[in-house]
Design a protein around this motif. Structure first.
Motif, short mmCIF file in Angstrom:
data_model
loop_
_atom_site.label_atom_id
_atom_site.label_comp_id
_atom_site.label_asym_id
_atom_site.label_seq_id
_atom_site.Cartn_x
_atom_site.Cartn_y
_atom_site.Cartn_z
N ASP A 292 -3.39 -4.91 10.23
CA ASP A 292 -2.24 -5.54 9.58
C ASP A 292 -1.76 -4.78 8.36
O ASP A 292 -0.79 -5.19 7.69
N GLY A 293 -2.44 -3.67 8.02
CA GLY A 293 -2.00 -2.81 6.93
C GLY A 293 -2.27 -3.33 5.54
O GLY A 293 -1.75 -2.77 4.57
N ALA A 317 -11.63 -2.93 0.66
CA ALA A 317 -10.78 -3.28 -0.48
C ALA A 317 -9.38 -3.60 0.03
O ALA A 317 -9.03 -3.31 1.18
N ASP A 318 -8.58 -4.19 -0.85
CA ASP A 318 -7.17 -4.36 -0.54
C ASP A 318 -6.50 -2.98 -0.52
O ASP A 318 -7.05 -2.00 -1.01
N LEU A 319 -5.30 -2.93 0.05
CA LEU A 319 -4.62 -1.65 0.22
C LEU A 319 -4.42 -0.90 -1.09
O LEU A 319 -4.45 0.33 -1.13
N ASP A 320 -4.28 -1.63 -2.20
CA ASP A 320 -4.08 -0.99 -3.50
C ASP A 320 -5.40 -0.69 -4.21
O ASP A 320 -5.40 -0.26 -5.37
N GLY A 321 -6.54 -0.89 -3.52
CA GLY A 321 -7.85 -0.61 -4.10
C GLY A 321 -8.49 -1.77 -4.82
O GLY A 321 -9.65 -1.68 -5.21
N SER A 322 -7.75 -2.87 -5.00
CA SER A 322 -8.30 -4.04 -5.70
C SER A 322 -9.17 -4.88 -4.77
O SER A 322 -9.21 -4.64 -3.55
N SER A 323 -9.86 -5.84 -5.36
CA SER A 323 -10.70 -6.78 -4.60
C SER A 323 -11.70 -6.04 -3.71
O SER A 323 -11.92 -6.42 -2.55
#
Length: 693
Positions: A292-293, A317-323
């Motif tokens: 799902d990107g 991680a999330d796509l932006d590197g967080s979590s």
């Protein structure tokens, strides 16, 4: 019954499946199949399409003198591949990306990069964007036309010199430079069929004095995402989001003459780069993007040091590197490939495990790791069918070379109907193990020849794997025990300390101490095997390549129990190897200075009592030729007779690398090895291989 392994010429002529790609709808797979050229000097590669459900209907897709490799599917089901076949009237061509339409028709080149394209790094699942890698000359500053002009100038004046400004300068079997590896985005939507030759493309493919013509207007123009990449030792791993807008890329970070890897996100439209994870003391590698990107997975590993091996950690991680967070924290296997499951609720991972290489499903909710396959095979090229969650992959073991299979959600395996059937193997494969002095279980595979019984015990070859972080768990065309079995030998393929697939503690037993537990493990499992009534304890030999060659040298200096020893591409003097190998920082970081001295085989040359066959290629950059030359010199210094004769032999390949890949040379390698073993293990007269001259 005769098998292809009875004749070396028949063996090298066996077709080989080398790669697999899965179509977006999961309905078909494309295989790369290598076949021997008519003159027997190399292999030609072609692409074949097969149904991915187990039904018949293999279709050959490509046929060219230059061959094709590295297949990948576009979101629309077109097949991309790399080939050096000429496009148009030119006879000489560089490797370019080609596209074979799903709806039928001829393949056409979609790139025209001077010097060629190196590979396809990633393809978007839901868009027409592709990532490719290509070497561009640094003075061109990423401009394709400037690069083409400089490339043509070097070629015209036959300039091969390389000016290095960073380390390293070589990698495995090739020189680095003068070009630098760039990551380029390519939009296939800009590719249009045209009638006639577009204006400005009339001289495409022709030689030019200054090579200043523009990049062909009829092709989509590659967009440079890494304008100043430096000299990486390998092509960085990359993944694309389904919409193709962002590339998740492993990027090199320089640290003096060493380097590490961080994870970055690059906007494939603008080239804007954002650092997702950058940790001093860690490598961040092998990214994967969810279906799902929205999420990414990657592998995080502490940088090597002499104290202990590092775990390869799986992170999401999330796509932006967080979590971000680690998954499967108690699972101590090293992933060899990572992908998201079809529903993004788990990771589908391959890893070495107990002499095999299963597929694992690792839930992201923290529940237990599920081992999906439970057979005696190792799986590679694993692709998740996004519609069903099945996995289509290649698998192999020592009885069967790579062949395509479909693995269901329940682990059931369906053989796919490939145009290449596995050859009939002469051996019987038996699992063996023993207990080391420290209580560790040491296991391996024993390949037995037909007719080996208590009344007719077989001679034994102890075959030591390379790496050293490796496992004898998959078929190898280069190191194939079936050839020895066909000649009456039993072959022991053990996994001693430092082997992968048994947990971090098992690797740690040999860390910074190659001559300790790895050596005693090998002797312990050899003792267990020669105690079998179908093995002749009085006729044994040891052999190995790379780290296996190191260990063969160590064995030679510490025991005379073997009748002959074959050492290929071997480490001999660690103080010499460390600064001359292709990437010194790693090898010097895993040893203390004391351990590098203590574990160097050259210190025990005066203890060698066993005839040795030394084998080395001059273009081996991982274990430079100086190791083999010094070993050969020191053996002759001590053991040459008054007339210059020696019980030892040196098989030298001026134009081979770490592996000896040319088919005629592979034949010579085996002929020489088997002649040497026949002399010292079987008591035959020494016979010089005919093709040596």
């Amino acid at each position: 019954m005769a098998t292809p392994f009875d004749s070396l010429d028949d063996y090298i002529a066996l077709p080989r499946i080398e790669g697999l790609a899965l179509s977006p709808d999961g309905a078909r797979a494309v295989l790369t199949i290598a076949t021997l050229k008519k003159d027997g000097t190399g292999y030609e590669r072609a692409l074949w399409s097969i149904p991915a459900d187990g039904s018949t209907g293999a279709v050959r897709l490509t046929r060219s003198a230059k061959g094709e490799s590295s297949p990948a599917f576009t979101a629309d089901g077109d097949v991309l591949f790399v080939s050096a076949r000429p496009d148009g009237d030119g006879e000489d061509a560089d490797g370019q990306v080609w596209l074979l339409p799903a709806g039928g028709g001829e393949a056409r080149a979609v790139t025209a990069v001077a010097g060629g394209v190196d590979g396809i790094a990633a393809v978007a699942d839901g868009a027409d964007r592709v990532l490719i890698t290509a070497g561009l000359l640094p003075a061109a500053e990423g401009v394709l036309e400037a690069h083409a002009k400089l490339h043509a100038e070097r070629k015209k004046h036959k300039v091969s010199a390389i000016l290095h400004e960073t380390y390293p300068v070589r990698f495995w079997d090739h020189d680095l430079g003068p070009a630098e590896q760039h990551l380029l985005a390519l939009d296939l939507g800009a590719l249009h069929e045209q009638v006639g030759v577009p204006r400005g493309d009339e001289d495409e493919g022709a030689e030019s004095e200054d090579k200043t013509e523009p990049y062909p207007a009829s092709l989509p123009r590659p967009r440079d995402l890494t304008p100043r990449p430096g000299h990486p030792t390998s092509i960085p791993s990359a993944a694309l989001t389904p919409d193709g807008t962002r590339a998740i890329v492993t990027q090199v970070v320089r640290e003096g003459y060493d380097e590490r890897y961080r994870l970055v996100s690059i906007d494939t439209g603008t080239g804007e780069l954002v650092v997702l994870r950058d940790e001093v003391g860690f490598d961040i590698e092998n990214p994967a993007v969810s279906g799902d990107g929205t999420r990414i997975a990657f592998v995080r590993t502490a940088r090597p040091n002499p104290s202990a091996p590092s775990q390869m950690e799986l992170w999401v991680a999330d796509l932006d590197g967080s979590s971000s967070g680690r998954v499967a924290e108690q699972w101590d296997r090293w992933p060899t490939s990572v992908a998201f499951d079809h529903d993004d609720a788990a990771l589908v991972v391959t890893a070495d495990q107990n002499g095999r290489g299963p597929i694992f499903r690792i839930p992201l909710d923290g529940s237990d790791v599920d081992q999906l396959t439970d057979d005696d095979f190792t799986y590679t090229d694993a692709h998740v069918d996004r519609a069903t969650g099945d996995v289509v992959a290649l698998r192999s073991n020592w009885m069967a070379p790579s062949h395509p299979v479909r693995v269901g959600r329940d682990g059931a395996v369906t053989l796919l109907a490939a145009p290449v059937a596995p050859p009939e193997a002469p051996a019987t494969m038996v699992e063996v193990d023993t207990t080391a002095a420290d209580g560790a279980r040491v296991r391996g595979w024993l390949m037995l020849p037909p007719g080996a019984t208590a009344d007719a015990p077989a001679p034994l070859l102890l075959w030591i794997h390379g790496g050293p972080l490796h496992s004898w768990n998959a078929w190898s065309w280069r190191w194939n025990p079936q050839l020895a079995v066909a000649r009456g030998y039993a072959v022991l393929l053990p996994d001693p300390a430092l082997s992968t697939g048994y947990g971090l503690d098992f690797i740690a037993r040999g860390w910074n101490a190659w001559g300790a537990a790895p050596y005693t493990d090998l002797l312990a499992i050899t003792d267990a095997v020669v105690a079998r009534p179908d093995i002749d304890e009085s006729r044994t030999a040891a052999m190995g390549g790379s780290f296996g060659g190191y260990m063969a040298n160590w064995v030679a200096g510490h025991t005379d129990r073997f009748r002959g020893i074959v050492t290929h591409a071997s480490l001999w003097a660690l103080d010499q190897f460390g600064p001359t190998t292709d990437f010194s920082p790693y090898w010097q970081s895993i040893f203390t200075a004391e351990a590098m001295e203590e574990n160097s085989p050259h210190r025990f040359v005066d203890e060698i009592r066993t005839p040795m066959l030394v084998v080395h290629g001059d273009r081996d950059y991982r274990v430079p030729i100086g190791e083999g030359l010094r070993l050969w010199s020191e053996l002759n210094q001590r053991y040459a007779g008054a007339d210059g004769s020696s019980p030892h032999r040196f098989l030298y390949f001026p134009d081979e690398n770490h592996w000896v890949l040319k088919p005629p040379h592979a034949v010579v390698w085996y002929e020489t090895v088997f002649a040497f073993l026949a002399q010292h293990v079987l008591g035959a007269e020494w016979t010089r291989p005919a093709r040596i001259g």
